[in-house]
Design a protein around this motif. Structure first.
Motif, mmCIF file in Angstrom:
data_model
loop_
_atom_site.group_PDB
_atom_site.id
_atom_site.type_symbol
_atom_site.label_atom_id
_atom_site.label_comp_id
_atom_site.label_asym_id
_atom_site.label_seq_id
_atom_site.Cartn_x
_atom_site.Cartn_y
_atom_site.Cartn_z
ATOM 1 N N GLU A 56 -5.059 6.108 5.955
ATOM 2 C CA GLU A 56 -3.957 5.313 5.371
ATOM 3 C C GLU A 56 -3.468 5.939 4.062
ATOM 4 O O GLU A 56 -2.262 5.988 3.797
ATOM 5 N N PHE A 111 0.233 7.376 3.358
ATOM 6 C CA PHE A 111 1.013 6.814 2.245
ATOM 7 C C PHE A 111 1.460 7.927 1.289
ATOM 8 O O PHE A 111 2.628 8.002 0.905
ATOM 9 N N ASN A 123 -0.329 -3.378 -0.754
ATOM 10 C CA ASN A 123 -0.848 -3.863 0.529
ATOM 11 C C ASN A 123 -2.034 -4.816 0.428
ATOM 12 O O ASN A 123 -2.433 -5.390 1.431
ATOM 13 N N PRO A 161 -6.882 1.689 0.635
ATOM 14 C CA PRO A 161 -6.595 2.353 1.910
ATOM 15 C C PRO A 161 -7.805 3.108 2.466
ATOM 16 O O PRO A 161 -8.669 3.545 1.704
ATOM 17 N N TYR A 181 -1.097 1.856 -3.363
ATOM 18 C CA TYR A 181 -1.300 1.296 -2.023
ATOM 19 C C TYR A 181 -1.968 -0.072 -2.129
ATOM 20 O O TYR A 181 -1.565 -1.039 -1.466
ATOM 21 N N HIS A 233 9.071 2.389 -1.144
ATOM 22 C CA HIS A 233 8.624 3.790 -1.165
ATOM 23 C C HIS A 233 9.617 4.663 -1.917
ATOM 24 O O HIS A 233 9.234 5.549 -2.686
#
Ligand code: CMC
Length: 391
Positions: free
Chosen positions: A63, A67, A55, A59, A51, A126
């Motif tokens: 989050e 995810f 990103n 997270p 993550y 993903h």
């Protein structure tokens, strides 16, 4: 006439700007989005690091849960892909199979390949992170002649992969938390490494606007080489070949001999001129994991002695050659039960998130252009064609 900088191996060319990974090779520092690799390996999880790489921030709990759930929803591969596997010989190298089947994903998921659409890029990312363990486990199962095992989404990312790899219909594999956590740590340590050869390959392939699944297959092909990801397989094979510590001087002498192409596998790095921080974590983890599992592997003793002798040898000191990530990972992977042919596949599995994070960064970079190096031409000057009877 044009003037180009000649830079073989791109040792002094920055191909992009990036906010993902920072390496200080002289100080032996590796940071992902600012966080030191040893802290991530010690305290984080592979899902969290994934993550973070994708990103830019760690997270929140919500989050991370979302995810992890999303990734688990994408773990299945299309049933037709099983047929694709069956076209390979059973003794095919699993990296050869991975080049094929990951490339083949581009033929299955047309709804996630419009690279101009952020939502489609997100789904493709993903899908890759979720499906690569399934494909890696299938490559293993195919090589040993066992049936494929479907993903189990209530298991962790590492736990699910171990289950798909080691479960057999007659006997469910019980995921040992020690092995699960060692596997997760190995994934974290391989997740990204800025513009290495395979990542640059993914970016270069992607710079033409190519299909993301095909770009990752290109990265896998590049990673396979023994100078890159293939070194983990080569390192363990070398340690086994050395066998006992008394043989080490012979191999050190070979590595130093300019007329012998032999190199110490798992030693040296283009960027690190100091300890590879990942090797430090893995060296410690190798002892811990083997101790906890009650395994005594003479290969670990050989590795430690080889490291000790090499690091006190003037040749290795002068050239600043230290153990890299591949030196100790094999000892742990073989304790878990993987054959050496799977080692580079595990590297590819973990690096997929790095590749896809770098691919996303490139696609959204306004300075992005098709990658197109120039050359210094050293061939013949212009000459006239001569017909075959005149040659
Ligand atoms: N054993 C003996 N000598 C070595 C080694 C080694 N492992 N690595 C480099 N050297 C020598 C090399 O012969 C050269 O000597 P000279 O200057 O006298 O010609 C000097 O050190 C510099 O080597 P280079 O090949 O010019 O350096 P590079 O930056 O192009 O290569 C490397 C880096 C990783 C390809 C190289 O160190 C190597 O082949 N190591 C063994 C393979 C390996 O472990 N690869 C994994 C890398 S880390 C994981 C990954 O990124 O995939």
């Amino acid at each position: 006439t044009d003037c180009f900088t000649y830079d073989p191996g791109f040792t002094s060319t920055a191909s992009c700007e990036s906010k993902i990974t920072y390496i200080d090779g002289d100080a032996g520092i590796l940071l992902h989005r600012g966080y030191p690799i040893d802290q991530l390996a010690e305290k984080s999880s592979f899902m969290e690091v994934s993550y973070l790489l994708l990103n830019g921030e760690l997270p929140s709990k919500a989050e991370l849960d979302k995810f992890t759930y999303t990734i688990s929803r994408h773990t299945m591969v299309h049933e037709q892909l099983a047929t694709f596997f069956r076209g390979f010989r059973r003794d095919a190298h699993p990296m050869a199979i991975m080049c094929g089947v990951v490339g083949a994903l581009s033929a299955f998921y047309h709804d996630s390949t419009d690279i101009a659409d952020p939502e489609q890029r997100r789904i493709a990312s993903h899908r890759l992170i979720a499906k690569i363990p399934t494909l890696a486990a299938m490559a293993y199962k195919y090589s040993v002649g066992q049936p494929f095992v479907f993903p189990k989404n209530d298991l962790s990312y590492a736990g699910n992969f171990l289950n798909m790899t080691f479960s057999v219909p007659a006997e469910d594999y019980v995921v040992d938390p020690i092995i699960e956590s060692a596997m997760d740590k190995i994934f974290i340590l391989h997740a990204d490494h800025e513009q290495n050869a395979s990542t640059s390959t993914v970016r270069l392939a992607g710079s033409s606007g190519a299909n993301p699944f095909a770009c990752i297959a290109a990265g896998i092909a590049c990673l396979w080489g023994p100078a890159h990801g293939g070194a983990n397989e080569a390192a363990l094979n070398m340690l086994r070949e050395i066998g006992t510590p008394d043989k080490i001087p012979e191999y050190i002498a070979r590595a130093k001999n300019k007329d012998d192409p032999f190199r110490l596998m798992g030693f040296g790095h283009r960027v690190y001129k100091n300890f590879d921080p990942r090797a430090k974590v893995l060296s410690k983890a190798a002892t811990e994991v083997l101790d906890k599992l009650g395994i005594s592997d003479p290969v670990l003793d050989t590795a430690r002695e080889l490291e000790r002798i090499a690091l006190s040898d003037q040749y290795f000191i002068d050239k600043k050659l230290y153990p890299n990530v591949d030196f100790y990972s094999g000892v742990i992977l073989s304790a878990i039960g993987f054959p050496t042919s799977m080692f580079t596949v595990l590297f590819a599995l973990a690096r997929t998130v790095g590749w896809i994070a770098q691919w996303n960064e490139m696609i959204t970079d306004p300075a992005q252009k098709i990658g197109r190096p120039r050359q210094l031409y050293t061939g013949p000057t212009q000459r006239d064609y001569v017909t075959v009877d005149q040659r």
